[in-house]
Design a protein around this motif. Structure first.
Motif, PDB file in Angstrom:
ATOM      1  N   CYS A  54       0.853  -1.192   0.000  1.00  6.15           N
ATOM      2  CA  CYS A  54       0.000   0.000   0.000  1.00  6.15           C
ATOM      3  C   CYS A  54       0.888   1.241   0.000  1.00  6.15           C
ATOM      4  O   CYS A  54       1.949   1.268   0.642  1.00  6.15           O
ATOM      5  CB  CYS A  54      -0.912  -0.008   1.231  1.00  6.15           C
ATOM      6  SG  CYS A  54      -2.063   1.380   1.324  1.00  6.15           S
ATOM      7  N   TYR A  55       0.441   2.264  -0.710  1.00  4.91           N
ATOM      8  CA  TYR A  55       1.212   3.492  -0.833  1.00  4.91           C
ATOM      9  C   TYR A  55       0.331   4.686  -0.459  1.00  4.91           C
ATOM     10  O   TYR A  55      -0.889   4.651  -0.599  1.00  4.91           O
ATOM     11  CB  TYR A  55       1.726   3.664  -2.270  1.00  4.91           C
ATOM     12  CG  TYR A  55       2.420   2.435  -2.807  1.00  4.91           C
ATOM     13  CD1 TYR A  55       3.770   2.214  -2.588  1.00  4.91           C
ATOM     14  CD2 TYR A  55       1.696   1.487  -3.534  1.00  4.91           C
ATOM     15  CE1 TYR A  55       4.398   1.079  -3.084  1.00  4.91           C
ATOM     16  CE2 TYR A  55       2.320   0.345  -4.034  1.00  4.91           C
ATOM     17  CZ  TYR A  55       3.669   0.148  -3.795  1.00  4.91           C
ATOM     18  OH  TYR A  55       4.285  -0.974  -4.282  1.00  4.91           O
ATOM     19  N   ARG A  56       0.969   5.724   0.003  1.00  4.92           N
ATOM     20  CA  ARG A  56       0.238   6.927   0.407  1.00  4.92           C
ATOM     21  C   ARG A  56       0.511   8.061  -0.588  1.00  4.92           C
ATOM     22  O   ARG A  56       1.664   8.361  -0.908  1.00  4.92           O
ATOM     23  CB  ARG A  56       0.662   7.379   1.800  1.00  4.92           C
ATOM     24  CG  ARG A  56      -0.151   8.562   2.354  1.00  4.92           C
ATOM     25  CD  ARG A  56       0.437   9.051   3.672  1.00  4.92           C
ATOM     26  NE  ARG A  56       0.392   8.010   4.678  1.00  4.92           N
ATOM     27  CZ  ARG A  56      -0.650   7.790   5.473  1.00  4.92           C
ATOM     28  NH1 ARG A  56      -1.747   8.540   5.360  1.00  4.92           N
ATOM     29  NH2 ARG A  56      -0.611   6.841   6.393  1.00  4.92           N
ATOM     30  N   LEU A  57      -0.544   8.683  -1.078  1.00  2.00           N
ATOM     31  CA  LEU A  57      -0.417   9.845  -1.944  1.00  2.00           C
ATOM     32  C   LEU A  57      -0.542  11.121  -1.110  1.00  2.00           C
ATOM     33  O   LEU A  57      -1.296  11.170  -0.134  1.00  2.00           O
ATOM     34  CB  LEU A  57      -1.508   9.847  -3.018  1.00  2.00           C
ATOM     35  CG  LEU A  57      -1.451   8.733  -4.065  1.00  2.00           C
ATOM     36  CD1 LEU A  57      -2.666   8.821  -4.980  1.00  2.00           C
ATOM     37  CD2 LEU A  57      -0.173   8.833  -4.876  1.00  2.00           C
ATOM     38  N   ASP A  58       0.183  12.136  -1.498  1.00  2.00           N
ATOM     39  CA  ASP A  58       0.129  13.417  -0.796  1.00  2.00           C
ATOM     40  C   ASP A  58      -1.083  14.194  -1.303  1.00  2.00           C
ATOM     41  O   ASP A  58      -0.961  15.098  -2.135  1.00  2.00           O
ATOM     42  CB  ASP A  58       1.428  14.205  -1.022  1.00  2.00           C
ATOM     43  CG  ASP A  58       1.452  15.493  -0.202  1.00  2.00           C
ATOM     44  OD1 ASP A  58       0.632  15.615   0.732  1.00  2.00           O
ATOM     45  OD2 ASP A  58       2.275  16.375  -0.512  1.00  2.00           O
ATOM     46  N   THR A  59      -2.251  13.819  -0.804  1.00  2.00           N
ATOM     47  CA  THR A  59      -3.496  14.454  -1.234  1.00  2.00           C
ATOM     48  C   THR A  59      -4.514  14.369  -0.101  1.00  2.00           C
ATOM     49  O   THR A  59      -4.528  13.386   0.645  1.00  2.00           O
ATOM     50  CB  THR A  59      -4.069  13.762  -2.487  1.00  2.00           C
ATOM     51  OG1 THR A  59      -5.366  14.293  -2.765  1.00  2.00           O
ATOM     52  CG2 THR A  59      -4.175  12.263  -2.288  1.00  2.00           C
ATOM     53  N   PRO A  60      -5.358  15.379   0.053  1.00  2.00           N
ATOM     54  CA  PRO A  60      -6.396  15.324   1.085  1.00  2.00           C
ATOM     55  C   PRO A  60      -7.585  14.455   0.670  1.00  2.00           C
ATOM     56  O   PRO A  60      -8.459  14.170   1.488  1.00  2.00           O
ATOM     57  CB  PRO A  60      -6.818  16.791   1.231  1.00  2.00           C
ATOM     58  CG  PRO A  60      -6.564  17.383  -0.127  1.00  2.00           C
ATOM     59  CD  PRO A  60      -5.332  16.690  -0.631  1.00  2.00           C
ATOM     60  N   ASN A  61      -7.629  14.047  -0.583  1.00  2.00           N
ATOM     61  CA  ASN A  61      -8.746  13.246  -1.071  1.00  2.00           C
ATOM     62  C   ASN A  61      -8.676  11.813  -0.539  1.00  2.00           C
ATOM     63  O   ASN A  61      -7.585  11.236  -0.419  1.00  2.00           O
ATOM     64  CB  ASN A  61      -8.754  13.225  -2.599  1.00  2.00           C
ATOM     65  CG  ASN A  61      -8.939  14.608  -3.198  1.00  2.00           C
ATOM     66  OD1 ASN A  61      -9.768  15.381  -2.743  1.00  2.00           O
ATOM     67  ND2 ASN A  61      -8.145  14.931  -4.207  1.00  2.00           N
TER      68      ASN A  61
END
Length: 347
Positions: A54-61
């Motif tokens: 799993c990866y984390r995107l730099d986004t508030p969505n």
């Protein structure tokens, strides 16, 4: 693979972001708790994988970004056909490893935060459970009138109407005297992938996906959901107790491997919990089993499962009237009835 929430009004009112986002919950499961489970096994010299990276995107969505497992030889199976004994035992072994690690993790680090451990068993989830159970009783009853032998349990199901949600929520009440684990809580074929050897086709492993509604509590939640929804009809009931024993042996093996400090559950303890929480079998029948056996249709959608439109009513009628689904109902409902799962006793 990028998962993002639906935007329909029906989804937002039923499963939309309330106190916690199910996408935040799933990402925490992948990136925190599953990693803790894996580390417990690494510490004793065993590599166990449960799912995709799993990866984390730099986004508030809201989002969950996952590794595509297909290049590694993973694939899903045809849900409507159900899985055979070999695949079933593979999944039960994975569940046993997951359950064992989740119990040991509590023993060493304490309770999970409520947004991880509650799943749908809270005020936010009550509406969803009601729509999946009590609201579907009329469709189930209409279907039953077309099934030979339905008279034996028809009145019991009719008497459950209006009480199923409360009985389901009772399943979520933690009994500290029982053996408890963090259930996956949505373990059926659409949330399972299998890895095969590219040359021989031999089954090598199984992974669990979709960690949005994990629930701390009785192992009955995962065992009943998976075995009733995902196995072939000829082994679904006939080998149920055999499968529980296979799961139990793996559970004890991995609890001992991880040096679980509390009392080990007995096989009788597991069966007692399965009987005590038998109403979860009805939840499985009208939820994941119906979805798993649904005929291919373009009308299948979240909105049509829950909304009040004529199109939604037509879809729900189709959902509970498929030929294959009725074949499974004819076997599973009498089995649940004989186990006392359909009684509307006072709690």
């Amino acid at each position: 693979m990028l998962k993002v929430p639906l935007t329909s009004e029906e989804y937002l009112s039923t499963c939309g972001k309330n106190k916690f986002s199910v996408f935040d919950i799933e990402r925490d499961m992948f990136m925190i708790y599953v990693e803790e489970f894996k580390q417990l096994y690494r510490d004793v010299g065993l590599e166990v994988e449960f799912g995709a990276k799993c990866y984390r995107l730099d986004t508030p969505n809201e989002h969950v970004l996952l590794e595509d497992l297909r290049p590694r030889g993973f694939q899903s199976v045809i849900r409507k056909a159900g899985i055979d004994e070999e695949h079933t035992i593979s999944v039960l072994t994975k569940l046993a490893q997951w359950h064992a690690a989740s119990a040991v993790r509590v023993d060493r680090k304490g309770a999970y935060p409520s947004h991880i451990s509650d799943g749908m068993f809270n005020d936010d989830g009550k509406q969803l459970i009601s729509k999946l159970t009590d609201n579907m009783v009329p469709y189930i009853l209409d279907t039953l009138t077309t099934i030979e032998g339905h008279e034996a349990y028809y009145e019991d199901i009719k008497g459950l109407a209006g009480h199923i949600t409360d009985k389901i929520l009772q399943v979520g009440v933690i009994d500290p005297e029982e053996f408890n684990v963090l259930n996956h809580s949505d373990c059926w074929l659409s949330n399972i992938m299998f890895r095969y050897d590219r040359e021989s086709g031999k089954l090598l492993d199984s992974y669990l996906v979709d960690y949005q509604i994990c629930k701390y509590g009785s192992v009955a939640i995962d065992l009943i959901s998976f075995l009733l929804s995902s196995t072939k009809l000829e082994i679904k009931v006939n080998k149920f107790d055999y499968f529980i024993k296979q799961y139990y042996d793996q559970l004890i093996k991995h609890l001992k491997l991880l040096s679980y400090n509390k009392k080990l559950p007995s096989l009788i303890d597991i069966h007692k919990s399965l009987l005590k929480n038998g109403i979860w079998g009805y939840m499985a029948v009208c939820d994941v089993m119906a979805a798993s056996l649904l005929e291919e249709t373009e009308s299948a959608s979240f909105d049509n499962l829950f909304s009040d439109s004529p199109e939604a009513d037509a879809f729900r009628t189709l959902l509970y009237n498929g030929k294959t689904y009725k074949e499974h109902l004819r076997i599973v409902l009498p089995w649940l009835h004989n186990r006392g799962a359909l009684q509307n006793e006072t709690i």
